[in-house]
Structure formats: structure tokens, C-alpha cells
Scaffold this motif. Structure first.
Motif, mmCIF file in Angstrom:
data_model
loop_
_atom_site.group_PDB
_atom_site.id
_atom_site.type_symbol
_atom_site.label_atom_id
_atom_site.label_comp_id
_atom_site.label_asym_id
_atom_site.label_seq_id
_atom_site.Cartn_x
_atom_site.Cartn_y
_atom_site.Cartn_z
ATOM 1 N N VAL A 197 -20.401 -46.177 -24.352
ATOM 2 C CA VAL A 197 -20.408 -46.181 -22.895
ATOM 3 C C VAL A 197 -19.110 -46.800 -22.399
ATOM 4 O O VAL A 197 -18.697 -47.870 -22.860
ATOM 5 C CB VAL A 197 -21.642 -46.915 -22.349
ATOM 6 C CG1 VAL A 197 -21.740 -48.329 -22.869
ATOM 7 C CG2 VAL A 197 -21.650 -46.916 -20.831
ATOM 8 N N ARG A 198 -18.435 -46.105 -21.490
ATOM 9 C CA ARG A 198 -17.146 -46.576 -20.963
ATOM 10 C C ARG A 198 -17.051 -46.380 -19.453
ATOM 11 O O ARG A 198 -15.955 -46.413 -18.887
ATOM 12 C CB ARG A 198 -15.998 -45.813 -21.635
ATOM 13 C CG ARG A 198 -15.855 -46.032 -23.117
ATOM 14 C CD ARG A 198 -14.639 -45.324 -23.655
ATOM 15 N NE ARG A 198 -14.454 -45.541 -25.081
ATOM 16 C CZ ARG A 198 -15.005 -44.812 -26.029
ATOM 17 N NH1 ARG A 198 -15.796 -43.807 -25.707
ATOM 18 N NH2 ARG A 198 -14.775 -45.062 -27.298
ATOM 19 N N ASP A 199 -18.162 -46.184 -18.806
ATOM 20 C CA ASP A 199 -18.164 -45.914 -17.372
ATOM 21 C C ASP A 199 -19.248 -46.757 -16.750
ATOM 22 O O ASP A 199 -20.430 -46.626 -17.098
ATOM 23 C CB ASP A 199 -18.426 -44.423 -17.140
ATOM 24 C CG ASP A 199 -18.256 -44.016 -15.684
ATOM 25 O OD1 ASP A 199 -18.007 -42.838 -15.429
ATOM 26 O OD2 ASP A 199 -18.381 -44.896 -14.802
ATOM 27 N N LYS A 200 -18.870 -47.595 -15.796
ATOM 28 C CA LYS A 200 -19.850 -48.494 -15.188
ATOM 29 C C LYS A 200 -20.896 -47.763 -14.358
ATOM 30 O O LYS A 200 -21.898 -48.369 -13.975
ATOM 31 C CB LYS A 200 -19.130 -49.532 -14.328
ATOM 32 C CG LYS A 200 -18.329 -50.543 -15.139
ATOM 33 C CD LYS A 200 -17.687 -51.573 -14.242
ATOM 34 C CE LYS A 200 -16.850 -52.551 -15.030
ATOM 35 N NZ LYS A 200 -16.172 -53.535 -14.162
ATOM 36 N N SER A 201 -20.668 -46.503 -14.077
ATOM 37 C CA SER A 201 -21.678 -45.741 -13.351
ATOM 38 C C SER A 201 -22.790 -45.258 -14.283
ATOM 39 O O SER A 201 -23.809 -44.738 -13.813
ATOM 40 C CB SER A 201 -21.033 -44.536 -12.663
ATOM 41 O OG SER A 201 -20.583 -43.597 -13.620
ATOM 42 N N GLU A 202 -22.606 -45.426 -15.575
ATOM 43 C CA GLU A 202 -23.598 -45.018 -16.562
ATOM 44 C C GLU A 202 -24.341 -46.250 -17.080
ATOM 45 O O GLU A 202 -23.709 -47.262 -17.420
ATOM 46 C CB GLU A 202 -22.933 -44.290 -17.718
ATOM 47 C CG GLU A 202 -22.204 -43.024 -17.290
ATOM 48 C CD GLU A 202 -21.460 -42.373 -18.442
ATOM 49 O OE1 GLU A 202 -21.128 -41.189 -18.326
ATOM 50 O OE2 GLU A 202 -21.204 -43.068 -19.446
ATOM 51 N N GLY A 203 -25.631 -46.170 -17.167
ATOM 52 C CA GLY A 203 -26.419 -47.239 -17.734
ATOM 53 C C GLY A 203 -26.490 -48.459 -16.837
ATOM 54 O O GLY A 203 -26.275 -48.397 -15.629
ATOM 55 N N ASN A 204 -26.785 -49.597 -17.478
ATOM 56 C CA ASN A 204 -26.911 -50.870 -16.779
ATOM 57 C C ASN A 204 -25.914 -51.857 -17.387
ATOM 58 O O ASN A 204 -25.857 -51.984 -18.609
ATOM 59 C CB ASN A 204 -28.329 -51.414 -16.907
ATOM 60 C CG ASN A 204 -29.363 -50.431 -16.381
ATOM 61 O OD1 ASN A 204 -29.931 -49.644 -17.149
ATOM 62 N ND2 ASN A 204 -29.581 -50.440 -15.082
ATOM 63 N N TRP A 205 -25.202 -52.564 -16.532
ATOM 64 C CA TRP A 205 -24.146 -53.462 -16.968
ATOM 65 C C TRP A 205 -24.372 -54.867 -16.450
ATOM 66 O O TRP A 205 -24.937 -55.075 -15.366
ATOM 67 C CB TRP A 205 -22.801 -52.970 -16.419
ATOM 68 C CG TRP A 205 -22.301 -51.708 -17.044
ATOM 69 C CD1 TRP A 205 -22.915 -50.483 -17.029
ATOM 70 C CD2 TRP A 205 -21.079 -51.543 -17.755
ATOM 71 N NE1 TRP A 205 -22.153 -49.565 -17.689
ATOM 72 C CE2 TRP A 205 -21.018 -50.184 -18.150
ATOM 73 C CE3 TRP A 205 -20.039 -52.382 -18.114
ATOM 74 C CZ2 TRP A 205 -19.954 -49.678 -18.882
ATOM 75 C CZ3 TRP A 205 -18.976 -51.868 -18.833
ATOM 76 C CH2 TRP A 205 -18.941 -50.530 -19.209
ATOM 77 N N GLY A 206 -23.901 -55.838 -17.226
ATOM 78 C CA GLY A 206 -23.810 -57.181 -16.714
ATOM 79 C C GLY A 206 -22.593 -57.327 -15.812
ATOM 80 O O GLY A 206 -21.796 -56.393 -15.660
#
Length: 123
Positions: free
Chosen positions: A105-114
Motif C-alpha cells: 500500500v502506497r496511497d493514503k486514500s487506500e485502507g486505514n492509516w495512522g
């Protein structure tokens, strides 16, 4: 709703080992078929995927960092962890943990991030 929070030392000396923890709430890191990734971002540059631990416990690494990186987890505390050995000043980055169905994953629009944690490598 899942929440992720990175934590660790803000300052590390060159050649030392960086250790970071991601505290997860709202989901179990050992269930639901996700990858729990570590990603870093140098100042003014793009996101670099470092590696991940799957809900199965299997680990995956970027070839560029594999020799210096160890990703694990503490299921009792629900925390993925990162160790990066032999850090250099070029490792002065913001470090993120993320949850996604996709491995790299390299895109903050994908998944859930801290929110990310700033780490400075300096003597």
C-alpha cells in the motif's frame, strides 16, 4: 471503526536500531484477512512501502530494505511492530502503519492509516 497509532522514539542515532509500535483498536490484527504495513515518507518525497505482517503472521518485505528490517506483531497487545537496523540520516522520515487488503500500500486514500510518527536520525 479501526484506528491505528504509531509510537516510538523521535530521535535515533546513526547505526542504531529504530523500533516502532503500532497500536490498533477496533480490529484484531490476527483476524479478518488484512495486511498490516509499515510505510515511510522522507521530507518532500513519496511514500515508500517497507513491509507488512499478514493476519496469518506471515511477513513480507521490500527487497530494498529486507536486510535491515524486521516486522513482527504482539497479538496480546494487538500491535504490529517494526525494527529497522543500522539507521542512517537518510532514514529521517515520517513512519506510518496502515491496514489494507492489498499488500503493498502506497496511497493514503487506500485502507486505514495512522497519523504517522516523525523519526529523526542524528547524532
Amino acid at each position: 471503526q479501526v484506528q491505528l497509532q504509531e509510537s516510538g522514539p523521535g530521535l535515533v542515532k546513526p547505526s542504531q536500531t529504530l523500533s516502532l509500535t503500532c497500536t490498533v483498536s477496533g480490529d484484531s490484527i490476527a483476524a479478518n484477512y488484512y495486511y498490516w504495513s509499515w510505510i515511510r515518507q522522507p521530507p518532500g518525497k513519496g511514500l515508500e512501502w517497507m513491509g507488512a505482517v499478514a493476519t496469518s503472521g506471515d511477513t513480507y518485505y521490500s527487497p530494498a530494505l529486507k536486510s535491515r528490517t524486521s516486522i513482527s506483531r504482539d497479538t496480546t497487545k494487538n500491535q504490529p511492530t517494526l525494527q529497522l537496523n543500522s539507521v542512517t540520516p537518510e532514514g529521517t522520515d515520517v513512519y506510518y502503519c496502515a491496514r489494507d487488503r492489498k499488500l503493498e500500500v502506497r496511497d493514503k486514500s487506500e485502507g486505514n492509516w495512522g497519523q504517522g510518527t516523525q523519526v529523526t536520525v542524528s547524532s
